[in-house]
Write a protein that holds these residues in place. Structure first.
Motif, short mmCIF file in Angstrom:
data_model
loop_
_atom_site.label_atom_id
_atom_site.label_comp_id
_atom_site.label_asym_id
_atom_site.label_seq_id
_atom_site.Cartn_x
_atom_site.Cartn_y
_atom_site.Cartn_z
N GLU A 173 0.81 -1.22 0.07
CA GLU A 173 -0.06 0.02 -0.11
C GLU A 173 0.83 1.36 0.24
O GLU A 173 0.43 2.36 -0.49
N LYS A 174 2.11 1.26 0.50
CA LYS A 174 2.76 2.35 0.68
C LYS A 174 3.40 2.81 -0.53
O LYS A 174 3.96 3.84 -0.63
N ASP A 175 3.32 1.91 -1.54
CA ASP A 175 4.06 2.25 -2.90
C ASP A 175 2.75 2.84 -3.65
O ASP A 175 3.22 3.16 -4.90
N ILE A 176 1.65 3.10 -3.19
CA ILE A 176 0.40 3.86 -4.10
C ILE A 176 0.74 5.25 -3.91
O ILE A 176 0.72 5.74 -3.06
N GLU A 177 0.57 5.82 -5.16
CA GLU A 177 0.85 7.36 -5.23
C GLU A 177 -0.42 7.83 -5.82
O GLU A 177 -1.31 7.04 -6.42
N PRO A 178 -0.40 9.24 -5.57
CA PRO A 178 -1.80 9.82 -5.95
C PRO A 178 -2.13 9.63 -7.35
O PRO A 178 -3.47 9.46 -7.72
N GLU A 179 -0.92 9.55 -8.39
CA GLU A 179 -1.38 9.51 -9.70
C GLU A 179 -1.85 7.94 -10.04
O GLU A 179 -2.30 7.65 -11.17
N HIS A 180 -1.91 7.03 -9.20
CA HIS A 180 -2.50 5.63 -9.14
C HIS A 180 -4.11 5.70 -8.89
O HIS A 180 -4.82 4.82 -9.08
N ILE A 181 -4.52 6.75 -8.50
CA ILE A 181 -5.94 6.80 -8.10
C ILE A 181 -6.58 7.81 -9.02
O ILE A 181 -5.94 9.01 -9.52
N LEU A 182 -7.79 7.45 -9.26
CA LEU A 182 -8.58 8.23 -10.12
C LEU A 182 -9.54 9.25 -9.19
O LEU A 182 -9.86 8.85 -8.18
N GLY A 183 -9.63 10.37 -9.89
CA GLY A 183 -10.35 11.55 -9.05
C GLY A 183 -12.05 11.26 -9.35
O GLY A 183 -12.30 10.18 -9.96
N PRO A 184 -13.01 12.16 -8.43
CA PRO A 184 -14.48 11.87 -8.52
C PRO A 184 -14.98 11.68 -9.83
O PRO A 184 -15.87 10.72 -10.07
N LYS A 185 -14.41 12.52 -10.84
CA LYS A 185 -14.98 12.56 -12.31
C LYS A 185 -14.73 11.30 -12.97
O LYS A 185 -15.39 10.96 -14.08
N GLU A 186 -13.61 10.60 -12.49
CA GLU A 186 -13.23 9.47 -13.28
C GLU A 186 -13.21 7.98 -12.60
O GLU A 186 -12.92 6.97 -13.10
N MET A 187 -14.39 8.15 -11.56
CA MET A 187 -14.09 6.90 -10.55
C MET A 187 -14.70 5.70 -11.35
O MET A 187 -13.98 4.63 -11.17
#
Length: 260
Positions: free
Chosen positions: A135-149
């Protein structure tokens, strides 16, 4: 050794103390010892928790809570998951990317009762976990924002926990949180089956993910993962969503959900 013998020994050792005082000292000491023994070894009087309310009213499940509840949730997660939980400064980066990923359970007095966080991952984030990163390797760029969920390749169930295990409300709160999680997935991701990834960081998490109705499987065993925990995969199908809600409703009333 008899009472008379004990007194006689002390009289010989300490002749300057009058006999009547030895009787008083012995009586007080015996009473004290007896009191401590009764306090330590006495059976439990009664189960006072039966006087606690069986149901908790006005419980709210809310996505995208304010920062104060984010801090409370993170502090609680750190206690539950220990070093496996990310510090606040890292979680805030995830939260800023998609605040809707966090859901808290609270009452109308804003008292924190529990939480879960489910992050929509892009392909890079999914591959990262599948290859054995933690989990510690997950960065914000790996997460989609609200509009792209809804475009997520998979959902990452980062954590779920409920406060109050010492009370009679713990099971009810857990059921409410599970119901809310099922409804949350339906609300934000629709009825289309969704791939869910989850890391079993505690014995309770392991038991949950092994629940037969989830039909989950270990896709990366703990001995080849950076964090030393099994990585599970299951499908959040409409059947699983409805089954989760049905099981929860047998224990409690659903919470009021505030989905943004």
């Amino acid at each position: 050794m008899s009472f008379i013998t004990i007194i006689s020994v002390f009289v010989v050792l300490f002749p300057f103390v009058k006999l009547k005082y030895w009787y008083i000292i012995f009586a007080v000491g015996s009473a004290s010892i007896l009191g401590v023994t009764l306090k330590v070894y006495r059976p439990v009087q009664m189960a006072t928790e039966v006087l606690e309310p069986e149901k908790e009213e006005d419980v709210i499940a809310e996505s995208g809570p304010n920062r104060d509840l984010l801090i409370v949730a993170n502090n609680f997660a750190r206690k539950v998951f220990g070093p496996d939980s990310l510090p606040l400064e890292e979680i805030e980066k995830w939260y800023n990317k998609n605040p809707l990923a966090l859901c808290v359970l609270r009452n109308r007095n804003n008292e924190f009762l529990g939480y879960f966080d489910i992050y929509p991952l892009n392909e890079l984030g999914v591959n990262l976990l599948k290859k054995g990163s933690g989990e510690k390797d997950i960065e914000p760029e790996h997460i989609l924002g609200p509009k792209e969920m809804k475009k997520a390749k998979a959902l990452y169930l980062a954590g779920i926990a409920v406060v109050g295990h010492e009370t009679g409300l713990h099971k009810e709160r857990t059921a409410k949180l599970f119901w809310a999680m099922a409804d949350y997935i339906s609300h934000y991701y629709g009825d289309k089956p969704r791939t869910v990834l989850a890391i079993a960081a505690t014995p309770e998490g392991e038991r949950l993910l092994k629940s037969p109705y989830l039909n989950s499987k270990i896709i990366k065993p703990k001995d080849v993962r950076a964090d030393g925990h099994n990585l599970y995969l299951f499908k959040a199908t409409k059947k699983v969503i409805l089954e989760t809600k049905s099981r929860a409703e047998k224990r409690t009333e659903p919470p009021y959900c505030k989905w943004r």
